[in-house]
Design an enzyme around this catalytic site. Sequence first.
Site, short mmCIF file in Angstrom:
data_model
loop_
_atom_site.label_atom_id
_atom_site.label_comp_id
_atom_site.label_asym_id
_atom_site.label_seq_id
_atom_site.Cartn_x
_atom_site.Cartn_y
_atom_site.Cartn_z
N HIS A 37 0.90 -1.16 0.00
CA HIS A 37 0.00 0.00 0.00
C HIS A 37 0.93 1.20 0.00
CE1 HIS A 37 -3.13 2.87 1.09
NE2 HIS A 37 -2.24 3.36 1.94
N CYS A 109 -4.44 1.53 -4.72
CA CYS A 109 -3.77 2.67 -4.09
C CYS A 109 -2.46 3.02 -4.79
CB CYS A 109 -3.51 2.38 -2.61
SG CYS A 109 -2.51 0.89 -2.37
#
Length: 164
Positions: A37, A109
Amino acid sequence: MSDEAKPVKVNVYDLSHGLAAIYSPQLLGKSIDGIYHTSVVAFGKEYYIDQGIKAAPAGRTKYGIPKEVLDVGETYITEDILQDFLEDLRNHEQQKYNASAYDLFENNCNHFTDVVMEFLVGKNLEDRILKLPQEVLNSPLGPMLRQMLNGGSGGAAGNAYFGF
């Protein structure tokens, strides 16, 4: 544009907390270092995807301590211009960065970080992060993982699995 350059960084988190590095050879037939992420850090804030575009004071997101921090350059873009850009991403771009458009493999993301990074510093996110989902999909279990996590057709189903 600003007369003064501001630093831009990318925080890289491993959502597996080291488990991907341990179990990926057995599960995927290849080793991966993590399930990444990422977020962009600029102007003292951390910009990321979590059910849409979010911002928090740098280092204060629910993701904890980054596995690594990438120094990606400096920007002359002002914070106001960045806010306008993010607002455009929220309201336009076929609403690509909202919860219903999220896809763990093709619109996640890291893709958001890549777009914001390119806007701020004219560079792209490293391939080892950006292309990792495709690498997983190309593994022997990739198609089954896609089916499991995204219901086979993309979309937000993977969000519930990872809590995004």
